[in-house]
Design a protein around this motif. Sequence first.
Motif, PDB file in Angstrom:
ATOM      1  N   GLU A 590      31.215  -2.402  43.767  1.00 39.08           N
ATOM      2  CA  GLU A 590      32.573  -2.734  44.935  1.00 39.08           C
ATOM      3  C   GLU A 590      33.420  -2.054  44.257  1.00 39.08           C
ATOM      4  O   GLU A 590      34.475  -1.231  45.214  1.00 39.08           O
ATOM      5  CB  GLU A 590      32.696  -4.247  44.643  1.00 39.08           C
ATOM      6  N   TYR A 591      33.525  -1.477  42.934  1.00 42.77           N
ATOM      7  CA  TYR A 591      34.757  -0.806  42.354  1.00 42.77           C
ATOM      8  C   TYR A 591      34.337   0.395  42.911  1.00 42.77           C
ATOM      9  O   TYR A 591      35.617   1.371  43.033  1.00 42.77           O
ATOM     10  CB  TYR A 591      34.695  -0.893  40.977  1.00 42.77           C
ATOM     11  N   LYS A 592      32.968   0.949  43.134  1.00 42.61           N
ATOM     12  CA  LYS A 592      32.565   2.978  43.570  1.00 42.61           C
ATOM     13  C   LYS A 592      34.015   3.766  44.452  1.00 42.61           C
ATOM     14  O   LYS A 592      33.463   4.674  44.952  1.00 42.61           O
ATOM     15  CB  LYS A 592      31.371   3.080  43.027  1.00 42.61           C
ATOM     16  N   VAL A 593      33.950   1.745  45.100  1.00 38.73           N
ATOM     17  CA  VAL A 593      35.002   2.737  46.483  1.00 38.73           C
ATOM     18  C   VAL A 593      36.634   3.182  46.118  1.00 38.73           C
ATOM     19  O   VAL A 593      37.026   3.659  46.913  1.00 38.73           O
ATOM     20  CB  VAL A 593      35.379   1.640  47.656  1.00 38.73           C
ATOM     21  N   HIS A 594      36.481   2.885  44.569  1.00 41.55           N
ATOM     22  CA  HIS A 594      37.814   3.739  44.580  1.00 41.55           C
ATOM     23  C   HIS A 594      37.994   4.245  43.121  1.00 41.55           C
ATOM     24  O   HIS A 594      39.003   6.071  42.645  1.00 41.55           O
ATOM     25  CB  HIS A 594      38.436   2.215  43.452  1.00 41.55           C
ATOM     26  N   ARG A 595      36.696   4.364  42.688  1.00 45.96           N
ATOM     27  CA  ARG A 595      36.116   5.796  42.083  1.00 45.96           C
ATOM     28  C   ARG A 595      35.008   5.809  41.637  1.00 45.96           C
ATOM     29  O   ARG A 595      33.895   5.028  41.166  1.00 45.96           O
ATOM     30  CB  ARG A 595      36.927   5.585  40.279  1.00 45.96           C
ATOM     31  N   ASN A 596      34.173   7.038  42.226  1.00 46.97           N
ATOM     32  CA  ASN A 596      32.687   7.131  42.195  1.00 46.97           C
ATOM     33  C   ASN A 596      32.864   8.580  41.763  1.00 46.97           C
ATOM     34  O   ASN A 596      32.056   9.230  42.123  1.00 46.97           O
ATOM     35  CB  ASN A 596      32.149   7.435  43.589  1.00 46.97           C
ATOM     36  N   ALA A 627      41.346  10.547  50.494  1.00 47.25           N
ATOM     37  CA  ALA A 627      40.148  10.555  48.762  1.00 47.25           C
ATOM     38  C   ALA A 627      40.919  10.043  47.554  1.00 47.25           C
ATOM     39  O   ALA A 627      41.859   9.597  47.378  1.00 47.25           O
ATOM     40  CB  ALA A 627      40.157  12.002  48.071  1.00 47.25           C
ATOM     41  N   SER A 628      39.281   9.086  46.800  1.00 49.38           N
ATOM     42  CA  SER A 628      40.262   8.143  45.562  1.00 49.38           C
ATOM     43  C   SER A 628      39.526   8.739  44.004  1.00 49.38           C
ATOM     44  O   SER A 628      38.465   8.292  44.558  1.00 49.38           O
ATOM     45  CB  SER A 628      39.940   6.678  46.369  1.00 49.38           C
ATOM     46  N   TRP A 629      40.155   8.639  43.314  1.00 50.87           N
ATOM     47  CA  TRP A 629      39.801   8.578  41.888  1.00 50.87           C
ATOM     48  C   TRP A 629      40.914   8.149  41.557  1.00 50.87           C
ATOM     49  O   TRP A 629      41.721   8.432  40.453  1.00 50.87           O
ATOM     50  CB  TRP A 629      39.901  10.089  41.686  1.00 50.87           C
ATOM     51  N   HIS A 630      40.143   6.495  40.845  1.00 51.37           N
ATOM     52  CA  HIS A 630      41.729   5.911  39.669  1.00 51.37           C
ATOM     53  C   HIS A 630      40.867   4.312  39.011  1.00 51.37           C
ATOM     54  O   HIS A 630      39.697   3.900  39.599  1.00 51.37           O
ATOM     55  CB  HIS A 630      42.782   5.612  40.781  1.00 51.37           C
ATOM     56  N   HIS A 631      41.116   4.408  38.296  1.00 47.34           N
ATOM     57  CA  HIS A 631      40.889   2.520  37.722  1.00 47.34           C
ATOM     58  C   HIS A 631      42.176   2.507  37.185  1.00 47.34           C
ATOM     59  O   HIS A 631      42.176   1.025  37.124  1.00 47.34           O
ATOM     60  CB  HIS A 631      39.734   3.238  36.749  1.00 47.34           C
ATOM     61  N   GLN A 632      43.142   2.491  37.684  1.00 52.03           N
ATOM     62  CA  GLN A 632      44.391   1.707  37.258  1.00 52.03           C
ATOM     63  C   GLN A 632      45.060   1.529  38.861  1.00 52.03           C
ATOM     64  O   GLN A 632      44.967   2.419  39.499  1.00 52.03           O
ATOM     65  CB  GLN A 632      45.855   2.304  36.522  1.00 52.03           C
TER      66      GLN A 632
END
Length: 701
Positions: A590-596, A627-632
Amino acid sequence: MKKGIFRRVISLIIATCMVFSLGITTYASDDALTRAELVKLLVDTTGQTEQAAAAAQRASVFQDVAEGSAYEGYINFAYANGLIDNTDNNCFNPDAPATQLDAAIMLLRLVQVPRELLDNADDYSAMAVDSGMTAGINYNAAATVSASQFQQMVNGASGLIGKPYIGITWKSNTQNYESFKAVIRAAGGIPVELDQVVSNVVGYDAEGKVSAEFLNASGMLKQQYADQIKAKDLSRSNAASVMQAIDGIFFTGGEDISPSLYAVPQTEANNGEDINATRDISDYTLMAYCFANDVPTFAACRGMQMMSIVSGSGFIQDIPNYYAANGRSVGDVHRMPPEAPNRTYARHSVDILTGQSRWLYDVVGGATLDNVSSWHHQGLSPQDLAGTDLTLVAKSTVDGLDIVEGVEKQGQTYCMGVQFHPENDCALAVYENNPSAALCDVDICLTFFENLVAYAQDRPVIGISWGGDPDDYVDIQDIIRNVGGVVTHLPQITGYDNAVDALRRVDGIVVTGGEDINPDLYGEEHSALLEDNTEYRDWRDTSDYNLIKAAVNTNKPMLAICRGMQMFNVVCGGGLIQDLPSYLGTTGDEYKVHRNRPNWARHDIIIGDNAKWMKDIAGDSYLMDVASWHHQVANPGRVGQGLTVVSYGPNDVIEAVEYQANTFALGVQFHPEADALGGSSAVCNPAVAANFFRSLVQHAN
């Protein structure tokens, strides 16, 4: 920074001319056209047929064009719009064969090439060829023109609209600058060989050379006349006339410079090499004119030396002697010796002083430029720049001594000089079609001229924030150039006033992605899951915070990406969710759609009807596969004052915010730069991804 509206406002007829894709009237054969047929073809091609029909109601302007003839209206219309001229006997010769010169004159006038550059038939022919308008045609002014040839010229002319005119400084009356012209065309400009600049301080002989009585035996300008040239009284020269309609200028390399022109004159110590006082006066006066009138300027080798001398620098007349006087040796680094077989350019590396550069780093994109083309024995040491308004931005070091390789006059719109020859490597690739012989990076070398063209064209200058990933910079700068902007890299910002000063140099900014943001900035305790707890992170926080704050307060168009959007929210008084997985209660798919990691995550976003810019950019109410790469992320419970949330992604994560009170201030949580250049790695629609940057450039214009 743009100085104002681009001076060539396109008229109605030019705007119509841009619709050249309407095509050309088909003729039964490709025979030579008559002059009347050529006019009709031009008018029909540019969509002015109805206007020509109206012009037919007026009396014929030429006595040999019969009233009521099929061509009367076309010829009347063309004459009224300045596309054709009257003659001494008030005749047009409509049945005479049209020449390629006739076609060139009409088309160059149609696209409004400045008349100051077109004094006579030779000027029209030169402009037709030099501008690239006749590409694909073996142009001969006196030869007849066919419909297909005219179509090629029409296509070429359409490409001239809006391009700037780049002057190439005069060297001699026998100069061959075809390679320089090819480089400027490749960079997007229209090359113009400038006339010699002369001064009434001295006299000239029948060949246009400075008369002998004004020169020393070596050819150096005598001191009493050099002092008058150094007074920079431009009214005593024809510089203003030479520069009419010129938008930017390239100063070329060449001979040694008269030591009498130095700020502190010297006796000759150049080992007897050529001095050309005629060219010295032309270049010195023209450089002074460009300084006084803020003409975008790029200068190579002798050109950089002249830029420095006109600015009041010291000077080294012979670099090998300078090294020897300091007990050092320079070897053949800057110039191959005369006895070298197949003598050509020396090659060496140049160090870019990234912290000092305003423009050179934008071109090179790194701290070193390798294998530059070098051919000089004169130059400057860094100490020679003391007391001038020039900034040292590049140097080379041999045996512990530095030689200046780049200077910038940073108070100007664009004024840069380099000691080496990027035009040589460009010419090897684009003129001689031998790119393998170009040992210095051709893309970088061409960018020197592309930036000159861009500043001369008054394109919007877009600053990229300090401290991001250098790989991101490369993509973002290419995207900005592709959508019509000029790239500059902003310095590290240390305070608010510093940010305001930096923003005066640009028309818009991109704030890039990167590290986590220190929670101290939004008043929260530090999470144990916080990443990037470094001093560098805090430096970047200070830089981005003040830059964004100043951009909001001064209404500077801005696109803020990922971390940039998060900081945008913080600046406006909002807060962040410090770790999205813990907020969601999952570290799985579920989180990997934001950072993978190590790849981009991909997901869709929805766009609300409340968007001011986002929906127009996307062209719809959703955008797929960003394209997404974040945890905040921006905290939905702490959205900054003045911000409007206009887009959401999975898990109701805020994907875009707008500060709608400003001209353009958009923050996006995703990375449009990942897809905007297209290619096999692009997943999100590249055209839509590029629109984020295109919209910034358009609002910055």
